[in-house]
Design a protein around this motif. Structure first.
Motif, PDB file in Angstrom:
ATOM      1  N   LEU A   1       8.167   0.131 -11.587  1.00 34.13           N
ATOM      2  CA  LEU A   1       6.785  -0.358 -12.386  1.00 34.13           C
ATOM      3  C   LEU A   1       6.612  -0.350 -13.367  1.00 34.13           C
ATOM      4  O   LEU A   1       5.558  -0.773 -14.292  1.00 34.13           O
ATOM      5  CB  LEU A   1       5.744  -0.664 -11.184  1.00 34.13           C
ATOM      6  CG  LEU A   1       5.858  -0.638  -9.211  1.00 34.13           C
ATOM      7  CD1 LEU A   1       4.544  -0.318  -8.597  1.00 34.13           C
ATOM      8  CD2 LEU A   1       6.315  -2.841  -9.638  1.00 34.13           C
TER       9      LEU A   1
ATOM     10  N   PHE B   1      -3.183   3.631  -8.665  1.00 35.27           N
ATOM     11  CA  PHE B   1      -3.969   2.929  -9.780  1.00 35.27           C
ATOM     12  C   PHE B   1      -4.519   2.809 -10.937  1.00 35.27           C
ATOM     13  O   PHE B   1      -4.357   3.231 -11.696  1.00 35.27           O
ATOM     14  CB  PHE B   1      -4.836   2.326  -8.634  1.00 35.27           C
ATOM     15  CG  PHE B   1      -5.283   1.417  -7.905  1.00 35.27           C
ATOM     16  CD1 PHE B   1      -4.552   0.313  -7.951  1.00 35.27           C
ATOM     17  CD2 PHE B   1      -4.471   2.314  -6.536  1.00 35.27           C
ATOM     18  CE1 PHE B   1      -4.269  -0.818  -7.021  1.00 35.27           C
ATOM     19  CE2 PHE B   1      -3.787   1.390  -4.979  1.00 35.27           C
ATOM     20  CZ  PHE B   1      -4.366  -0.025  -5.304  1.00 35.27           C
ATOM     21  N   HIS B   2      -4.891   4.633 -11.111  1.00 38.62           N
ATOM     22  CA  HIS B   2      -5.122   5.123 -12.364  1.00 38.62           C
ATOM     23  C   HIS B   2      -4.282   5.072 -13.136  1.00 38.62           C
ATOM     24  O   HIS B   2      -4.885   4.541 -14.495  1.00 38.62           O
ATOM     25  CB  HIS B   2      -6.006   6.742 -11.742  1.00 38.62           C
ATOM     26  CG  HIS B   2      -7.136   6.916 -12.208  1.00 38.62           C
ATOM     27  ND1 HIS B   2      -8.008   7.513 -12.605  1.00 38.62           N
ATOM     28  CD2 HIS B   2      -6.948   6.656 -14.020  1.00 38.62           C
ATOM     29  CE1 HIS B   2      -8.265   7.782 -13.943  1.00 38.62           C
ATOM     30  NE2 HIS B   2      -8.308   7.453 -14.094  1.00 38.62           N
TER      31      HIS B   2
ATOM     32  N   THR C   1      -4.521   2.800 -16.141  1.00 33.19           N
ATOM     33  CA  THR C   1      -4.089   3.034 -18.117  1.00 33.19           C
ATOM     34  C   THR C   1      -3.079   2.543 -18.155  1.00 33.19           C
ATOM     35  O   THR C   1      -3.553   2.266 -19.871  1.00 33.19           O
ATOM     36  CB  THR C   1      -4.574   4.613 -17.971  1.00 33.19           C
ATOM     37  OG1 THR C   1      -5.209   5.414 -16.850  1.00 33.19           O
ATOM     38  CG2 THR C   1      -3.785   5.557 -19.366  1.00 33.19           C
TER      39      THR C   1
ATOM     40  N   ILE D   1      -9.751  -5.400  -7.461  1.00 31.92           N
ATOM     41  CA  ILE D   1     -10.054  -3.930  -7.011  1.00 31.92           C
ATOM     42  C   ILE D   1     -11.724  -3.737  -7.695  1.00 31.92           C
ATOM     43  O   ILE D   1     -12.343  -3.328  -7.408  1.00 31.92           O
ATOM     44  CB  ILE D   1      -8.627  -3.537  -6.780  1.00 31.92           C
ATOM     45  CG1 ILE D   1      -8.275  -3.581  -5.692  1.00 31.92           C
ATOM     46  CG2 ILE D   1      -9.756  -2.314  -6.608  1.00 31.92           C
ATOM     47  CD1 ILE D   1      -7.000  -2.675  -5.508  1.00 31.92           C
ATOM     48  N   ALA D   2     -10.876  -4.086  -9.125  1.00 33.44           N
ATOM     49  CA  ALA D   2     -11.765  -3.464  -9.879  1.00 33.44           C
ATOM     50  C   ALA D   2     -13.023  -4.069  -9.621  1.00 33.44           C
ATOM     51  O   ALA D   2     -14.247  -3.828 -10.077  1.00 33.44           O
ATOM     52  CB  ALA D   2     -11.411  -3.404 -11.406  1.00 33.44           C
TER      53      ALA D   2
ATOM     54  N   ILE E   1      -3.918  -7.832  -8.777  1.00 30.80           N
ATOM     55  CA  ILE E   1      -4.597  -7.153  -7.179  1.00 30.80           C
ATOM     56  C   ILE E   1      -5.897  -5.954  -8.384  1.00 30.80           C
ATOM     57  O   ILE E   1      -6.291  -6.254  -7.362  1.00 30.80           O
ATOM     58  CB  ILE E   1      -3.311  -6.127  -7.099  1.00 30.80           C
ATOM     59  CG1 ILE E   1      -2.628  -6.915  -6.455  1.00 30.80           C
ATOM     60  CG2 ILE E   1      -3.623  -5.114  -6.022  1.00 30.80           C
ATOM     61  CD1 ILE E   1      -1.470  -6.154  -4.753  1.00 30.80           C
ATOM     62  N   ILE E   2      -5.409  -5.362  -9.427  1.00 33.16           N
ATOM     63  CA  ILE E   2      -6.278  -4.463  -9.587  1.00 33.16           C
ATOM     64  C   ILE E   2      -7.512  -4.634 -10.788  1.00 33.16           C
ATOM     65  O   ILE E   2      -8.418  -3.970  -9.699  1.00 33.16           O
ATOM     66  CB  ILE E   2      -5.729  -4.037 -10.878  1.00 33.16           C
ATOM     67  CG1 ILE E   2      -4.379  -2.800 -10.507  1.00 33.16           C
ATOM     68  CG2 ILE E   2      -6.242  -3.067 -11.979  1.00 33.16           C
ATOM     69  CD1 ILE E   2      -3.665  -2.382 -11.169  1.00 33.16           C
ATOM     70  N   ASN E   3      -7.581  -5.990 -10.802  1.00 34.37           N
ATOM     71  CA  ASN E   3      -8.321  -6.881 -11.051  1.00 34.37           C
ATOM     72  C   ASN E   3      -9.499  -6.980  -9.805  1.00 34.37           C
ATOM     73  O   ASN E   3     -10.842  -7.342 -10.350  1.00 34.37           O
ATOM     74  CB  ASN E   3      -7.919  -8.235 -12.060  1.00 34.37           C
ATOM     75  CG  ASN E   3      -7.379  -8.016 -12.821  1.00 34.37           C
ATOM     76  OD1 ASN E   3      -8.006  -6.757 -13.737  1.00 34.37           O
ATOM     77  ND2 ASN E   3      -6.989  -8.849 -13.980  1.00 34.37           N
TER      78      ASN E   3
ATOM     79  N   MET F   1       0.703  -1.733   0.224  1.00 33.63           N
ATOM     80  CA  MET F   1       0.128   0.077  -0.502  1.00 33.63           C
ATOM     81  C   MET F   1       0.404   0.923   0.277  1.00 33.63           C
ATOM     82  O   MET F   1       0.568   2.031  -0.753  1.00 33.63           O
ATOM     83  CB  MET F   1      -1.536  -0.574   1.288  1.00 33.63           C
ATOM     84  CG  MET F   1      -2.068  -0.968   0.953  1.00 33.63           C
ATOM     85  SD  MET F   1      -2.564  -1.535  -0.932  1.00 33.63           S
ATOM     86  CE  MET F   1      -3.326   0.598  -1.201  1.00 33.63           C
TER      87      MET F   1
ATOM     88  N   ALA G   1     -14.895   1.840 -10.529  1.00 42.20           N
ATOM     89  CA  ALA G   1     -14.971   0.790 -10.130  1.00 42.20           C
ATOM     90  C   ALA G   1     -13.248   0.767  -8.737  1.00 42.20           C
ATOM     91  O   ALA G   1     -13.600   0.302  -7.629  1.00 42.20           O
ATOM     92  CB  ALA G   1     -14.899  -0.555 -11.148  1.00 42.20           C
ATOM     93  N   ILE G   2     -12.938   0.586  -9.619  1.00 38.40           N
ATOM     94  CA  ILE G   2     -10.985   1.052  -8.457  1.00 38.40           C
ATOM     95  C   ILE G   2     -11.327   2.260  -7.764  1.00 38.40           C
ATOM     96  O   ILE G   2     -11.081   1.633  -6.270  1.00 38.40           O
ATOM     97  CB  ILE G   2      -9.949   1.487  -9.299  1.00 38.40           C
ATOM     98  CG1 ILE G   2     -10.009  -0.169 -11.142  1.00 38.40           C
ATOM     99  CG2 ILE G   2      -8.753   1.387  -9.043  1.00 38.40           C
ATOM    100  CD1 ILE G   2      -9.099  -0.308 -11.931  1.00 38.40           C
TER     101      ILE G   2
ATOM    102  N   VAL H   1      -5.605  10.466 -18.018  1.00 40.31           N
ATOM    103  CA  VAL H   1      -5.866  10.150 -16.827  1.00 40.31           C
ATOM    104  C   VAL H   1      -6.057  11.551 -16.280  1.00 40.31           C
ATOM    105  O   VAL H   1      -5.790  12.300 -15.611  1.00 40.31           O
ATOM    106  CB  VAL H   1      -4.402   9.639 -16.129  1.00 40.31           C
ATOM    107  CG1 VAL H   1      -4.687   9.513 -14.246  1.00 40.31           C
ATOM    108  CG2 VAL H   1      -4.113   9.259 -16.086  1.00 40.31           C
TER     109      VAL H   1
ATOM    110  N   ILE I   1       3.976   1.350  -1.931  1.00 40.79           N
ATOM    111  CA  ILE I   1       3.670   1.690  -2.711  1.00 40.79           C
ATOM    112  C   ILE I   1       2.747   1.791  -4.094  1.00 40.79           C
ATOM    113  O   ILE I   1       2.795   2.677  -5.218  1.00 40.79           O
ATOM    114  CB  ILE I   1       4.685   0.359  -3.624  1.00 40.79           C
ATOM    115  CG1 ILE I   1       5.905  -0.116  -3.037  1.00 40.79           C
ATOM    116  CG2 ILE I   1       4.707   0.741  -5.150  1.00 40.79           C
ATOM    117  CD1 ILE I   1       6.438  -1.724  -3.236  1.00 40.79           C
TER     118      ILE I   1
ATOM    119  N   ILE J   1      -9.055  -9.760  -2.738  1.00 38.55           N
ATOM    120  CA  ILE J   1      -8.054  -8.395  -2.605  1.00 38.55           C
ATOM    121  C   ILE J   1      -7.495  -8.212  -1.114  1.00 38.55           C
ATOM    122  O   ILE J   1      -5.260  -7.993  -1.279  1.00 38.55           O
ATOM    123  CB  ILE J   1      -9.041  -7.043  -2.308  1.00 38.55           C
ATOM    124  CG1 ILE J   1      -9.980  -6.958  -3.908  1.00 38.55           C
ATOM    125  CG2 ILE J   1      -8.141  -5.936  -2.334  1.00 38.55           C
ATOM    126  CD1 ILE J   1     -11.200  -5.947  -3.076  1.00 38.55           C
TER     127      ILE J   1
ATOM    128  N   LEU K   1       0.836  -6.737 -10.863  1.00 38.59           N
ATOM    129  CA  LEU K   1      -0.078  -5.966 -10.046  1.00 38.59           C
ATOM    130  C   LEU K   1      -1.271  -5.948 -10.688  1.00 38.59           C
ATOM    131  O   LEU K   1      -2.177  -6.081 -10.075  1.00 38.59           O
ATOM    132  CB  LEU K   1       0.300  -4.818 -10.321  1.00 38.59           C
ATOM    133  CG  LEU K   1       1.409  -4.098  -9.301  1.00 38.59           C
ATOM    134  CD1 LEU K   1       1.506  -2.308  -9.169  1.00 38.59           C
ATOM    135  CD2 LEU K   1       1.075  -4.250  -8.214  1.00 38.59           C
TER     136      LEU K   1
END
Lengths: 124, 124
Positions: free
Chosen positions: A74, A33-34, A38, A105-106, A101-103, A24, B19-20, A54, A26, B101, A98
DNA sequence: ACCTGCAGTTTCCTAAAGGAAACCGGTTTC
DNA sequence: GAAACCGGTTTCCTTTAGGAAACTGCAGGT
């Protein structure tokens, strides 16, 4: 007698907590995340492209966040010696790790929306 | 002619980004993951227990974060009418859906540590 | 009586995050 | 030659997050 209750002190617990904190840190801030999200779908974007994609980010923030992400390997930054100079940002192989994780969360966010606006809508 | 590049404007992209953002708003702040992580493994804890287990948190922050989590139906708060009054906090069924998550984040953090301290240690 | 524990709230303060606008030097397009 | 694009940095400012300490009111222990 003072209470001292310890539950989170097993080695496993502690390293788990540390791991969460590491991740978290990082990915902290309003934009990481945004930006990563992207870059994950675009592969290779220039600074001004990112400013446009963005939504709402300013040059200062984007610049700072990209530096952070680069430091953590990253995102990669490549300067091309073209006419007015162009810079390409790209997610690294490591950055791609990552994606799960992002999936998650989405997905969770999507379900959350559904549970609020869908169903009986009785809860705030 | 001004550039306007749009890539993130497909419906799918936009809802993903939303969503994120939703998820991260709900889980924002220094302590939410830590609190949820603790409640996920303990099931039913009192306020003072949490103060002790969530290392470093103060009463004000804990109180505020718990209220946030309760509002979002991730944690339940039950007042027992015992002698000096006790309150039980517990993760809800819905809160448990965050487990994937948190696991992903914990795993990633663990791998990250390994990649820094393990291997050749050539990178900062 | 006095201390401790419970579950918080209130007040006051500092540090960090974030945004808006100006500026840089260079180039290409109208 | 004016305006726009490139990739940023710098300055200044506001907002938010977060922490420390004091206080509340009640009950049980010693």
């Amino acid at each position: 007698m003072k209470k001292q209750a310890y539950l989170n002190t097993t080695a496993t617990c502690n390293s788990r907590i540390t791991a969460i904190r590491d991740t978290m840190e990082i990915l902290s801030g309003k934009w990481k995340f945004h930006i990563i999200g992207t870059l994950l779908q675009s592969d290779k974007m220039r600074f001004m492209d990112l400013i446009r994609e963005v939504e709402g980010i300013g040059a200062k923030m984007l610049s700072k966040e990209l530096q952070d992400l680069e430091m953590n390997h990253l995102v990669s930054r490549t300067v091309l010696n073209t006419k007015p100079i162009t810079v390409e940002y790209q997610i690294t192989e490591y950055g791609r790790t990552l994606e799960p994780i992002i999936n998650e969360i989405a997905n969770w966010g999507t379900e959350y929306r559904k549970s609020i606006y869908g169903s009986t809508k009785q809860e705030k």
